[in-house]
Write a protein that holds these residues in place. Structure first.
Motif, PDB file in Angstrom:
ATOM      1  N   THR A 130       0.773  -1.293   0.008  1.00  0.00           N
ATOM      2  CA  THR A 130      -0.067  -0.012  -0.105  1.00  0.00           C
ATOM      3  C   THR A 130       0.689   1.264  -0.018  1.00  0.00           C
ATOM      4  O   THR A 130       0.721   2.128  -0.909  1.00  0.00           O
ATOM      5  CB  THR A 130      -0.993   0.003   1.329  1.00  0.00           C
ATOM      6  OG1 THR A 130      -1.714  -1.092   0.966  1.00  0.00           O
ATOM      7  CG2 THR A 130      -1.778   1.124   1.565  1.00  0.00           C
ATOM      8  N   LYS A 131       2.002   1.205   0.910  1.00  0.00           N
ATOM      9  CA  LYS A 131       2.703   2.358   0.892  1.00  0.00           C
ATOM     10  C   LYS A 131       3.540   2.562  -0.606  1.00  0.00           C
ATOM     11  O   LYS A 131       3.659   3.885  -0.848  1.00  0.00           O
ATOM     12  CB  LYS A 131       3.882   2.401   2.068  1.00  0.00           C
ATOM     13  CG  LYS A 131       2.882   2.724   3.365  1.00  0.00           C
ATOM     14  CD  LYS A 131       3.772   2.406   4.736  1.00  0.00           C
ATOM     15  CE  LYS A 131       4.305   1.026   4.884  1.00  0.00           C
ATOM     16  NZ  LYS A 131       4.983   1.286   6.154  1.00  0.00           N
ATOM     17  N   THR A 132       3.982   1.730  -0.974  1.00  0.00           N
ATOM     18  CA  THR A 132       4.780   1.811  -2.294  1.00  0.00           C
ATOM     19  C   THR A 132       3.823   2.269  -3.288  1.00  0.00           C
ATOM     20  O   THR A 132       4.188   3.017  -4.137  1.00  0.00           O
ATOM     21  CB  THR A 132       5.274   0.370  -2.747  1.00  0.00           C
ATOM     22  OG1 THR A 132       6.208  -0.169  -1.631  1.00  0.00           O
ATOM     23  CG2 THR A 132       6.108   0.455  -3.849  1.00  0.00           C
ATOM     24  N   LYS A 133       2.625   1.703  -3.598  1.00  0.00           N
ATOM     25  CA  LYS A 133       1.625   2.124  -4.331  1.00  0.00           C
ATOM     26  C   LYS A 133       1.202   3.696  -4.161  1.00  0.00           C
ATOM     27  O   LYS A 133       1.080   4.285  -5.374  1.00  0.00           O
ATOM     28  CB  LYS A 133       0.387   1.102  -4.343  1.00  0.00           C
ATOM     29  CG  LYS A 133      -0.635   1.342  -5.257  1.00  0.00           C
ATOM     30  CD  LYS A 133      -1.878   0.411  -5.231  1.00  0.00           C
ATOM     31  CE  LYS A 133      -2.883   0.352  -6.163  1.00  0.00           C
ATOM     32  NZ  LYS A 133      -3.701   1.663  -5.947  1.00  0.00           N
ATOM     33  N   LEU A 134       1.178   4.014  -3.043  1.00  0.00           N
ATOM     34  CA  LEU A 134       0.828   5.588  -2.752  1.00  0.00           C
ATOM     35  C   LEU A 134       2.048   6.474  -3.166  1.00  0.00           C
ATOM     36  O   LEU A 134       1.822   7.292  -3.681  1.00  0.00           O
ATOM     37  CB  LEU A 134       0.679   5.625  -1.245  1.00  0.00           C
ATOM     38  CG  LEU A 134      -0.774   5.207  -0.637  1.00  0.00           C
ATOM     39  CD1 LEU A 134      -0.671   5.202   0.814  1.00  0.00           C
ATOM     40  CD2 LEU A 134      -1.883   6.110  -1.257  1.00  0.00           C
ATOM     41  N   TYR A 135       3.331   5.877  -2.981  1.00  0.00           N
ATOM     42  CA  TYR A 135       4.422   6.611  -3.428  1.00  0.00           C
ATOM     43  C   TYR A 135       4.440   6.813  -4.791  1.00  0.00           C
ATOM     44  O   TYR A 135       4.770   7.782  -5.509  1.00  0.00           O
ATOM     45  CB  TYR A 135       5.694   5.847  -2.787  1.00  0.00           C
ATOM     46  CG  TYR A 135       7.013   6.229  -3.504  1.00  0.00           C
ATOM     47  CD1 TYR A 135       7.676   7.525  -3.029  1.00  0.00           C
ATOM     48  CD2 TYR A 135       7.541   5.749  -4.552  1.00  0.00           C
ATOM     49  CE1 TYR A 135       8.871   7.958  -3.468  1.00  0.00           C
ATOM     50  CE2 TYR A 135       8.785   6.238  -5.057  1.00  0.00           C
ATOM     51  CZ  TYR A 135       9.296   7.338  -4.618  1.00  0.00           C
ATOM     52  OH  TYR A 135      10.725   7.736  -5.125  1.00  0.00           O
ATOM     53  N   LEU A 136       4.160   5.591  -5.464  1.00  0.00           N
ATOM     54  CA  LEU A 136       4.099   5.576  -7.126  1.00  0.00           C
ATOM     55  C   LEU A 136       3.042   6.511  -7.417  1.00  0.00           C
ATOM     56  O   LEU A 136       3.237   7.450  -8.512  1.00  0.00           O
ATOM     57  CB  LEU A 136       3.801   4.110  -7.707  1.00  0.00           C
ATOM     58  CG  LEU A 136       5.193   3.367  -7.360  1.00  0.00           C
ATOM     59  CD1 LEU A 136       4.533   1.674  -7.760  1.00  0.00           C
ATOM     60  CD2 LEU A 136       6.144   3.771  -8.479  1.00  0.00           C
ATOM     61  N   GLU A 137       1.959   6.734  -7.064  1.00  0.00           N
ATOM     62  CA  GLU A 137       0.787   7.267  -7.358  1.00  0.00           C
ATOM     63  C   GLU A 137       1.015   8.981  -7.260  1.00  0.00           C
ATOM     64  O   GLU A 137       0.929   9.566  -8.130  1.00  0.00           O
ATOM     65  CB  GLU A 137      -0.412   6.987  -6.768  1.00  0.00           C
ATOM     66  CG  GLU A 137      -1.113   5.571  -7.136  1.00  0.00           C
ATOM     67  CD  GLU A 137      -2.216   5.161  -6.119  1.00  0.00           C
ATOM     68  OE1 GLU A 137      -2.554   5.848  -5.229  1.00  0.00           O
ATOM     69  OE2 GLU A 137      -2.867   4.019  -6.641  1.00  0.00           O
TER      70      GLU A 137
END
Length: 107
Positions: free
Chosen positions: A6-13
């Motif tokens: 989730t945190k990696t996905k948020l960083y990417l977004e």
């Protein structure tokens, strides 16, 4: 605690990127060191631990909302059953859906 995914996905977004399994791999070696990014092939820098930590609160909220949405989806029933319910008694359907939403609020 928000997951590394989730945190990696948020960083990417936040960096105008989308999750792509061919560009990032998360891993856990079951050695009690936890999850980590084992490969990173984006044209932006791999996030630091501090950058990922900054998404903890947002990640927790997102994961909680995902749980609420899944619960609501089960409680709503199929769209076919809902259409039948609407046709039979739309007011009862509205009341039931309102209760599902109030019993499972989004954060």
């Amino acid at each position: 605690m928000a997951s590394l995914f989730t945190k990696t996905k948020l960083y990417l977004e936040a960096n105008s990127k989308t999750w792509d399994d061919t560009k990032v791999t998360l891993q856990n070696n079951s050695d009690e060191n936890g999850d980590f990014i084992s490969s990173w092939n984006y044209d932006i820098a791999e996030p630091t631990a501090e950058q990922l930590a900054s998404y903890e609160t947002t990640g927790n909220t997102q994961e909680a909302n995902n749980t609420v949405i899944a619960t609501r989806k089960i409680s709503y029933g199929s769209w076919q059953d809902q259409l039948d319910e609407i046709y039979t008694d739309i007011d009862a359907w509205k009341t039931r859906i309102a209760k599902v939403k109030s019993d499972n609020p989004k954060e």
